[in-house]
Motif scaffolding. Structure first.
Motif, short mmCIF file in Angstrom:
data_model
loop_
_atom_site.label_atom_id
_atom_site.label_comp_id
_atom_site.label_asym_id
_atom_site.label_seq_id
_atom_site.Cartn_x
_atom_site.Cartn_y
_atom_site.Cartn_z
N GLY A 178 -22.25 -69.86 -33.20
CA GLY A 178 -22.42 -68.84 -34.23
C GLY A 178 -23.33 -67.72 -33.78
O GLY A 178 -23.99 -67.80 -32.74
N THR A 190 -21.55 -65.11 -38.27
CA THR A 190 -20.50 -66.12 -38.36
C THR A 190 -21.05 -67.45 -37.84
O THR A 190 -21.74 -67.48 -36.82
N GLU A 221 -19.84 -71.55 -37.10
CA GLU A 221 -18.75 -72.51 -36.99
C GLU A 221 -19.29 -73.93 -37.00
O GLU A 221 -20.32 -74.22 -36.38
N ILE A 275 -12.36 -77.30 -36.86
CA ILE A 275 -13.45 -76.33 -37.07
C ILE A 275 -13.40 -75.75 -38.48
O ILE A 275 -12.34 -75.35 -38.96
N SER A 276 -14.57 -75.73 -39.13
CA SER A 276 -14.73 -75.00 -40.39
C SER A 276 -15.64 -73.81 -40.10
O SER A 276 -16.49 -73.87 -39.20
N LYS A 277 -15.47 -72.72 -40.86
CA LYS A 277 -16.22 -71.50 -40.56
C LYS A 277 -16.84 -70.90 -41.83
O LYS A 277 -16.33 -71.09 -42.93
#
Length: 222
Positions: free
Chosen positions: A84, A97, A99, A133-135
């Motif tokens: 990130g 961002t 992740e 992956i979640s973001k």
């Protein structure tokens, strides 16, 4: 008499020079630590659009979920970030961002090789094999009471994007950005409906709460 006046004037001239020359040298003397002072002042001045990289080891995310009936208990644990970046504009967090590696889901003992974690990774919940992956992508940061902030962004879980707002506290100091926040999400908004009382009416006390509590500490460095 003329000789006396000339000698007297010369004396005055010499005395004037002796009095004025030292202050002139003092005024133009460069202190030895001037460069150090200048560097210190420059480093303390906020800079526009500075990038900070997420420190995965110092950052942490904890989760907590429960059965709909308190007497049935619940579970809590941890999950790790994969990468990130945060952007700071003149000392204020503006974007970024983060992740999350869904393969790192673990229980309160940091264990991941048990039935609970395997179930959470399954299609009943996060379907980690398909969505590893979640973001979370920041789209807006607004100042709140007590020097806190409200961070609004897009959270993507299982490929589904939802807008959420995280109440948080941020500190920018010494080349490090630290963000601490808590929020509660409704898992059904990301199509996680297993044993949800909102979708299945005959679960009785086996219903699992739709709420997942998240607490995060994000540390990013230059």
């Amino acid at each position: 008499m003329k000789l006396f006046r000339k000698s007297f004037n010369n004396s005055l001239t010499i005395s004037f020079l002796l009095l004025t020359i030292p202050p002139l040298f003092s005024a133009y003397h460069r202190p030895e630590n001037e460069n150090a002072v200048s560097a210190s002042l420059t480093s303390s001045i906020p800079v526009a659009n500075e990038k900070y990289v997420i420190d995965k080891k110092e950052s942490s995310v904890t989760w907590k979920c429960s059965m709909s009936f308190a007497k049935k208990g619940g579970h809590n644990g941890y999950i790790s970030l994969s990468k990130g970046e945060l952007t700071v504009d003149n000392g204020q967090l503006t974007s970024g961002t983060v992740e999350v590696d869904m393969n790192t889901i673990a229980d309160e003992k940091h264990a991941s090789d048990n039935d609970l974690i395997e179930h959470l990774k399954s299609p009943d919940f996060f379907d980690v094999e398909k969505f590893p992956i979640s973001k979370f992508a920041i789209v807006k940061v607004v100042l709140a009471e007590g020097g806190n902030i409200n961070v609004t962004g897009i959270m993507t879980i299982k490929g589904i994007m939802q807008t959420i707002t995280i109440p948080a506290k941020v500190e920018v100091k010494g080349g490090v950005v630290t963000v601490n926040g808590k929020l509660t999400i409704d898992r059904t908004k990301w199509d996680i409906t297993y044993k949800s009382g909102a979708f299945f009416a005959d679960l009785a006390d086996e219903a699992i709460s739709d709420k997942i509590e998240l607490e995060m500490k994000i540390v990013a460095k230059k």
